[in-house]
Write an enzyme that holds these catalytic residues in place. Structure first.
Site, PDB file in Angstrom:
ATOM      1  N   ARG A  23      85.634  86.686   4.361  1.00 25.48           N
ATOM      2  CA  ARG A  23      86.437  85.467   4.491  1.00 25.48           C
ATOM      3  C   ARG A  23      86.651  85.183   5.976  1.00 25.48           C
ATOM      4  O   ARG A  23      86.762  86.103   6.777  1.00 25.48           O
ATOM      5  CB  ARG A  23      87.767  85.692   3.784  1.00 25.48           C
ATOM      6  CG  ARG A  23      88.678  84.517   3.698  1.00 25.48           C
ATOM      7  CD  ARG A  23      89.908  84.816   2.822  1.00 25.48           C
ATOM      8  NE  ARG A  23      89.506  84.922   1.426  1.00 25.48           N
ATOM      9  CZ  ARG A  23      89.925  85.867   0.583  1.00 25.48           C
ATOM     10  NH1 ARG A  23      90.769  86.801   0.992  1.00 25.48           N
ATOM     11  NH2 ARG A  23      89.512  85.880  -0.663  1.00 25.48           N
ATOM     12  N   ASN A  87      97.308  93.064   3.112  1.00 30.30           N
ATOM     13  CA  ASN A  87      95.967  93.581   2.846  1.00 30.30           C
ATOM     14  C   ASN A  87      95.850  95.008   3.359  1.00 30.30           C
ATOM     15  O   ASN A  87      96.163  95.264   4.519  1.00 30.30           O
ATOM     16  CB  ASN A  87      94.914  92.752   3.593  1.00 30.30           C
ATOM     17  CG  ASN A  87      94.880  91.318   3.159  1.00 30.30           C
ATOM     18  OD1 ASN A  87      94.543  91.023   2.028  1.00 30.30           O
ATOM     19  ND2 ASN A  87      95.231  90.420   4.063  1.00 30.30           N
ATOM     20  N   ASP A 103      88.319  94.623   4.938  1.00 32.62           N
ATOM     21  CA  ASP A 103      89.260  94.498   3.823  1.00 32.62           C
ATOM     22  C   ASP A 103      88.922  95.569   2.781  1.00 32.62           C
ATOM     23  O   ASP A 103      87.781  95.659   2.336  1.00 32.62           O
ATOM     24  CB  ASP A 103      89.132  93.094   3.222  1.00 32.62           C
ATOM     25  CG  ASP A 103      90.063  92.869   2.058  1.00 32.62           C
ATOM     26  OD1 ASP A 103      89.876  93.532   1.019  1.00 32.62           O
ATOM     27  OD2 ASP A 103      90.970  92.029   2.165  1.00 32.62           O
ATOM     28  N   ASP A 105      90.342  95.892  -0.330  1.00 37.53           N
ATOM     29  CA  ASP A 105      90.640  95.464  -1.696  1.00 37.53           C
ATOM     30  C   ASP A 105      92.105  95.563  -2.113  1.00 37.53           C
ATOM     31  O   ASP A 105      92.639  94.608  -2.659  1.00 37.53           O
ATOM     32  CB  ASP A 105      89.787  96.222  -2.733  1.00 37.53           C
ATOM     33  CG  ASP A 105      88.332  96.324  -2.334  1.00 37.53           C
ATOM     34  OD1 ASP A 105      87.740  95.284  -2.003  1.00 37.53           O
ATOM     35  OD2 ASP A 105      87.798  97.447  -2.320  1.00 37.53           O
ATOM     36  N   ASP A 107      95.959  95.281  -2.282  1.00 32.46           N
ATOM     37  CA  ASP A 107      96.909  94.363  -1.664  1.00 32.46           C
ATOM     38  C   ASP A 107      98.295  94.657  -2.206  1.00 32.46           C
ATOM     39  O   ASP A 107      98.441  95.076  -3.361  1.00 32.46           O
ATOM     40  CB  ASP A 107      96.558  92.904  -1.998  1.00 32.46           C
ATOM     41  CG  ASP A 107      95.149  92.529  -1.562  1.00 32.46           C
ATOM     42  OD1 ASP A 107      94.860  92.682  -0.366  1.00 32.46           O
ATOM     43  OD2 ASP A 107      94.354  92.097  -2.412  1.00 32.46           O
ATOM     44  N   ASP A 120      94.930  94.379  -7.285  1.00 32.67           N
ATOM     45  CA  ASP A 120      93.491  94.630  -7.146  1.00 32.67           C
ATOM     46  C   ASP A 120      93.109  96.112  -7.185  1.00 32.67           C
ATOM     47  O   ASP A 120      92.137  96.532  -6.555  1.00 32.67           O
ATOM     48  CB  ASP A 120      92.940  93.965  -5.877  1.00 32.67           C
ATOM     49  CG  ASP A 120      93.146  92.456  -5.888  1.00 32.67           C
ATOM     50  OD1 ASP A 120      93.141  91.871  -6.991  1.00 32.67           O
ATOM     51  OD2 ASP A 120      93.321  91.872  -4.813  1.00 32.67           O
ATOM     52  N   GLU A 123      89.596  96.380  -8.683  1.00 30.15           N
ATOM     53  CA  GLU A 123      88.571  96.003  -7.699  1.00 30.15           C
ATOM     54  C   GLU A 123      88.362  97.143  -6.696  1.00 30.15           C
ATOM     55  O   GLU A 123      87.228  97.462  -6.332  1.00 30.15           O
ATOM     56  CB  GLU A 123      89.003  94.730  -6.968  1.00 30.15           C
ATOM     57  CG  GLU A 123      88.009  94.247  -5.944  1.00 30.15           C
ATOM     58  CD  GLU A 123      88.495  93.031  -5.154  1.00 30.15           C
ATOM     59  OE1 GLU A 123      87.726  92.586  -4.292  1.00 30.15           O
ATOM     60  OE2 GLU A 123      89.624  92.558  -5.369  1.00 30.15           O
TER      61      GLU A 123
END
Length: 177
Positions: A23, A87, A103, A105, A107, A120, A123
Site C-alpha cells: 500500500r 499495524n 507490514d 498482518d 493489527d 487479522d 491472515e
C-alpha cells in the site's frame, strides 16, 4: 540522508515480508522528526492498494512511526472521538523515495470507547507459513503486541489525549499557513 522537516510532504510505502508493495500513501505531512521517530498527518490522503485500487482517507489521522518498535500507529480523529489502527510492522526506514516498512498482518484496533481488538490473526497465520516468518520474527511481533497493549492501557505517546491535541493543533497551524 537528510530527514524531512516539519511541513514537508512524504510518501509512505508498506511492503509485505516477501518484498511486494502492499500500500502507498501520497502526501503525508510531516509534523516532527527525530533520530528515531516520525510524526505526521494524513488528511484526505490518496492511498493506492497493491491491486491498483485507490481511495482517499476520510478524516485527519496522526501517524506515528518508530525505528525501534515493531508497530506503527494511526490515530483517526473522528466526530465521536479518536480511534486507533495499529499495524504490527517492522521499524521504519527512510530513503529519498519514501518512508518504508514491512507490514506483518496483525493489527490492533482501539475504538473511541476504549474497546480493543486484535485483528487479522488468520491472515497472519497464513502469511507466516507462506512467507516463512522465522520463529524469532514471530516472537518479536508477539512481544510488540504486548508493548503496544501496554502503551494503550497506560495512554502512552500517541494514546494520550494531550499528544493528539498538541499534534492536531500543530497540523491545523501548518495547514492554514
Amino acid at each position: 540522508m537528510k530527514l524531512p522537516k516539519e511541513g514537508d510532504f512524504i510518501t509512505i510505502q508498506s511492503y509485505k515480508h516477501d518484498g511486494s508493495l502492499h500500500r502507498t500513501w501520497r502526501d503525508t505531512m510531516v509534523l516532527k522528526t527525530t533520530e528515531n521517530a516520525l510524526i505526521g498527518v494524513n488528511d484526505h490522503t490518496l492511498v493506492t492498494e497493491s491491486d491498483g485500487r485507490r481511495w482517499v482517507t476520510r478524516e485527519p489521522a496522526i501517524v506515528y512511526f518508530h525505528k525501534k518498535y515493531w508497530f506503527n500507529i494511526i490515530a483517526m480523529i473522528r466526530d465521536n472521538g479518536v480511534s486507533y489502527y495499529c499495524n504490527l510492522a517492522s521499524p521504519y526506514m527512510m530513503d529519498t523515495e519514501a518512508l518504508k516498512y514491512i507490514d506483518y498482518d496483525l493489527d490492533v484496533k482501539v475504538f473511541a470507547d476504549g474497546e480493543k481488538r486484535l485483528l487479522d490473526v488468520d491472515e497472519y497465520g497464513i502469511h507466516k507459513k507462506e512467507m516463512q516468518y522465522s520463529a524469532d520474527m514471530d516472537f518479536i511481533l508477539k512481544e510488540n503486541v504486548k508493548i503496544l497493549v501496554d502503551w494503550i492501557n497506560h495512554e502512552k505517546g500517541p494514546f494520550s489525549k494531550a499528544y493528539i491535541t498538541i499534534w492536531y493543533k500543530r497540523y491545523l497551524e501548518l495547514k492554514n499557513r
